[in-house]
Design an enzyme around this catalytic site. Structure first.
Site, PDB file in Angstrom:
ATOM      1  N   ILE A  34       0.818  -1.045  -0.071  1.00 31.11           N
ATOM      2  CA  ILE A  34      -0.024   0.165   0.005  1.00 31.11           C
ATOM      3  C   ILE A  34       0.761   1.173   0.022  1.00 31.11           C
ATOM      4  O   ILE A  34       1.974   1.301   0.653  1.00 31.11           O
ATOM      5  CB  ILE A  34      -0.936   0.053   1.252  1.00 31.11           C
ATOM      6  CG1 ILE A  34      -2.090   1.111   1.112  1.00 31.11           C
ATOM      7  CG2 ILE A  34      -0.247   0.005   2.530  1.00 31.11           C
ATOM      8  CD1 ILE A  34      -3.052   0.923   1.876  1.00 31.11           C
ATOM      9  N   CYS A  35       0.427   2.197  -0.559  1.00 36.26           N
ATOM     10  CA  CYS A  35       1.073   3.664  -0.611  1.00 36.26           C
ATOM     11  C   CYS A  35       2.481   3.400  -1.118  1.00 36.26           C
ATOM     12  O   CYS A  35       2.792   3.162  -2.277  1.00 36.26           O
ATOM     13  CB  CYS A  35       0.746   4.219   0.620  1.00 36.26           C
ATOM     14  SG  CYS A  35       1.543   5.972   0.892  1.00 36.26           S
ATOM     15  N   HIS A  36       3.648   3.932  -0.201  1.00 33.63           N
ATOM     16  CA  HIS A  36       4.838   3.937  -0.622  1.00 33.63           C
ATOM     17  C   HIS A  36       5.707   2.426  -0.507  1.00 33.63           C
ATOM     18  O   HIS A  36       6.732   2.118  -0.746  1.00 33.63           O
ATOM     19  CB  HIS A  36       5.625   4.746   0.379  1.00 33.63           C
ATOM     20  CG  HIS A  36       5.343   6.155  -0.105  1.00 33.63           C
ATOM     21  ND1 HIS A  36       4.325   6.907   0.470  1.00 33.63           N
ATOM     22  CD2 HIS A  36       6.184   7.269  -0.781  1.00 33.63           C
ATOM     23  CE1 HIS A  36       4.456   8.036   0.086  1.00 33.63           C
ATOM     24  NE2 HIS A  36       5.417   8.245  -0.728  1.00 33.63           N
TER      25      HIS A  36
END
Length: 83
Positions: A34-36
């Site tokens: 998720i995300c980074h």
């Protein structure tokens, strides 16, 4: 599961973390990020040819590594589930 936030920038510096991601990828095991979290996938060199959803500021890294940035809330590409 690879978390987002600042953790992936630190995890990608750890050989054991990168090796674990490579091992899971080679074994065909599911990997979620998720995300980074996609930064660790990039460092492990497992995004080539995959559609990867991530934080917008990771787009360039994904594309340079041969992946396709998905400007979506969720992307499933083979064993990879990213958001």
């Amino acid at each position: 599961y690879i978390p987002g936030g600042k953790a992936p920038a630190e995890l990608r510096k750890l050989d054991k973390a990168v090796a674990l991601v490579k091992e899971f990828a080679q074994a065909g095991k599911p990997i979620a990020a998720i995300c980074h979290g996609a930064q660790l996938l990039v460092t492990a060199d497992v995004v080539r040819g995959r559609e990867i959803a991530a934080a917008p500021d990771v787009k360039e890294e994904i594309e340079k590594a041969g992946g396709r940035f998905a400007d979506e809330a969720l992307a499933e590409s083979g064993q990879f589930i990213t958001a």
